[in-house]
Design a protein around this motif. Structure first.
Motif, PDB file in Angstrom:
ATOM      1  N   THR A  11       0.837  -1.197   0.000  1.00  0.00           N
ATOM      2  CA  THR A  11       0.000   0.000   0.000  1.00  0.00           C
ATOM      3  C   THR A  11       0.872   1.247   0.000  1.00  0.00           C
ATOM      4  O   THR A  11       0.656   2.178  -0.775  1.00  0.00           O
ATOM      5  CB  THR A  11      -0.936   0.001   1.221  1.00  0.00           C
ATOM      6  N   GLN A  12       1.868   1.244   0.855  1.00  0.00           N
ATOM      7  CA  GLN A  12       2.795   2.383   0.911  1.00  0.00           C
ATOM      8  C   GLN A  12       3.535   2.512  -0.414  1.00  0.00           C
ATOM      9  O   GLN A  12       3.742   3.604  -0.918  1.00  0.00           O
ATOM     10  CB  GLN A  12       3.745   2.188   2.099  1.00  0.00           C
ATOM     11  N   HIS A  13       3.926   1.386  -0.992  1.00  0.00           N
ATOM     12  CA  HIS A  13       4.629   1.387  -2.274  1.00  0.00           C
ATOM     13  C   HIS A  13       3.755   2.014  -3.363  1.00  0.00           C
ATOM     14  O   HIS A  13       4.240   2.816  -4.169  1.00  0.00           O
ATOM     15  CB  HIS A  13       5.025  -0.048  -2.647  1.00  0.00           C
ATOM     16  N   VAL A  14       2.481   1.671  -3.391  1.00  0.00           N
ATOM     17  CA  VAL A  14       1.559   2.222  -4.388  1.00  0.00           C
ATOM     18  C   VAL A  14       1.461   3.734  -4.221  1.00  0.00           C
ATOM     19  O   VAL A  14       1.459   4.476  -5.214  1.00  0.00           O
ATOM     20  CB  VAL A  14       0.170   1.548  -4.281  1.00  0.00           C
ATOM     21  N   ARG A  15       1.398   4.211  -2.997  1.00  0.00           N
ATOM     22  CA  ARG A  15       1.334   5.661  -2.757  1.00  0.00           C
ATOM     23  C   ARG A  15       2.592   6.358  -3.271  1.00  0.00           C
ATOM     24  O   ARG A  15       2.517   7.426  -3.876  1.00  0.00           O
ATOM     25  CB  ARG A  15       1.146   5.945  -1.271  1.00  0.00           C
ATOM     26  N   LEU A  16       3.737   5.760  -3.034  1.00  0.00           N
ATOM     27  CA  LEU A  16       4.987   6.353  -3.493  1.00  0.00           C
ATOM     28  C   LEU A  16       5.064   6.338  -5.020  1.00  0.00           C
ATOM     29  O   LEU A  16       5.455   7.337  -5.638  1.00  0.00           O
ATOM     30  CB  LEU A  16       6.185   5.634  -2.873  1.00  0.00           C
ATOM     31  N   VAL A  17       4.654   5.245  -5.645  1.00  0.00           N
ATOM     32  CA  VAL A  17       4.660   5.171  -7.110  1.00  0.00           C
ATOM     33  C   VAL A  17       3.699   6.208  -7.689  1.00  0.00           C
ATOM     34  O   VAL A  17       4.020   6.894  -8.665  1.00  0.00           O
ATOM     35  CB  VAL A  17       4.305   3.742  -7.589  1.00  0.00           C
ATOM     36  N   PHE A  18       2.525   6.370  -7.071  1.00  0.00           N
ATOM     37  CA  PHE A  18       1.577   7.383  -7.537  1.00  0.00           C
ATOM     38  C   PHE A  18       2.201   8.772  -7.458  1.00  0.00           C
ATOM     39  O   PHE A  18       2.072   9.581  -8.384  1.00  0.00           O
ATOM     40  CB  PHE A  18       0.280   7.340  -6.720  1.00  0.00           C
ATOM     41  N   ALA A  19       2.873   9.071  -6.355  1.00  0.00           N
ATOM     42  CA  ALA A  19       3.496  10.385  -6.188  1.00  0.00           C
ATOM     43  C   ALA A  19       4.594  10.607  -7.235  1.00  0.00           C
ATOM     44  O   ALA A  19       4.739  11.720  -7.767  1.00  0.00           O
ATOM     45  CB  ALA A  19       4.064  10.529  -4.778  1.00  0.00           C
ATOM     46  N   ILE A  20       5.352   9.573  -7.536  1.00  0.00           N
ATOM     47  CA  ILE A  20       6.389   9.672  -8.568  1.00  0.00           C
ATOM     48  C   ILE A  20       5.741   9.968  -9.925  1.00  0.00           C
ATOM     49  O   ILE A  20       6.173  10.882 -10.647  1.00  0.00           O
ATOM     50  CB  ILE A  20       7.226   8.377  -8.620  1.00  0.00           C
ATOM     51  N   HIS A  21       4.679   9.232 -10.259  1.00  0.00           N
ATOM     52  CA  HIS A  21       3.985   9.446 -11.533  1.00  0.00           C
ATOM     53  C   HIS A  21       3.391  10.858 -11.609  1.00  0.00           C
ATOM     54  O   HIS A  21       3.431  11.504 -12.659  1.00  0.00           O
ATOM     55  CB  HIS A  21       2.886   8.406 -11.749  1.00  0.00           C
ATOM     56  N   ARG A  22       2.848  11.308 -10.510  1.00  0.00           N
ATOM     57  CA  ARG A  22       2.245  12.655 -10.467  1.00  0.00           C
ATOM     58  C   ARG A  22       3.296  13.723 -10.736  1.00  0.00           C
ATOM     59  O   ARG A  22       3.070  14.643 -11.522  1.00  0.00           O
ATOM     60  CB  ARG A  22       1.579  12.871  -9.103  1.00  0.00           C
ATOM     61  N   LEU A  23       4.452  13.611 -10.105  1.00  0.00           N
ATOM     62  CA  LEU A  23       5.512  14.592 -10.326  1.00  0.00           C
ATOM     63  C   LEU A  23       5.997  14.531 -11.771  1.00  0.00           C
ATOM     64  O   LEU A  23       6.214  15.566 -12.400  1.00  0.00           O
ATOM     65  CB  LEU A  23       6.662  14.382  -9.346  1.00  0.00           C
ATOM     66  N   GLU A  24       6.157  13.335 -12.306  1.00  0.00           N
ATOM     67  CA  GLU A  24       6.571  13.204 -13.712  1.00  0.00           C
ATOM     68  C   GLU A  24       5.574  13.895 -14.643  1.00  0.00           C
ATOM     69  O   GLU A  24       5.979  14.582 -15.586  1.00  0.00           O
ATOM     70  CB  GLU A  24       6.695  11.731 -14.100  1.00  0.00           C
TER      71      GLU A  24
END
Length: 170
Positions: free
Chosen positions: A26-39
């Protein structure tokens, strides 16, 4: 009397390990989402819309830093997979320590970039254009690439310790 943490703590049951694994995912998904959002924000046009671009990037950096903070807290929990690895696989302690130090450095870099962006947004438009959007994009892209590489190394560590796939290729 001082107790050694690893001698007083029992190993996780399979069910407890599954719960910790789900929390990590779950934490990993949140971090991946944040990375995608910044990109996505970095890929938007900046010239002629500097203020909007900066605001969007700042919000995405806020999200990334929050996800990174959550990730750090998840990794440092006493009932998490990393603590279990420390108990069950002490030969991995040095890699865990190195990964934590690396992550702290990445967090500090993200915070420094955010400070630079916020300082730039406090300046007038003519000064803002001299920030060097291409330079900021490059530095943030490097950070995001380093974060992905770090996640892969964490996933390798967990998989090596427990043959548990927490997923990184998102």
């Amino acid at each position: 009397m001082i107790h050694n943490h690893s001698t007083t703590r029992r190993a996780m049951t399979v069910a407890e390990r599954d719960v910790a694994k789900d929390d990590d995912r779950t934490q990993h998904v949140r971090l991946v989402f944040a990375i995608h959002r910044l990109e996505a924000c970095l890929g938007q046009a900046a010239p002629g819309r500097e203020t909007e671009w900066q605001q969007e990037v700042n919000r995405a950096l806020d999200l990334l830093l929050a996800a990174m903070k959550e990730s750090r807290e998840c990794v440092q929990r006493d009932d998490g997979l990393i603590e279990e690895i420390k108990l069950e696989k002490p030969y991995l302690l040095k890699r865990i320590k190195n990964l934590r130090a690396e992550f702290d450095g990445l967090f500090n870099q993200a915070a420094a970039l955010q400070d630079q962006m916020k300082d730039a947004s406090d300046k007038d438009s003519s000064e803002t254009q001299q920030i060097g959007f291409a330079d900021l994009r490059q530095r943030m892209s490097w950070l995001l690439s380093a974060l992905r590489h770090h996640q892969a190394k964490e996933a390798d560590l967990v998989y090596e310790a427990f043959n548990v796939d927490i997923g990184v290729g998102d």
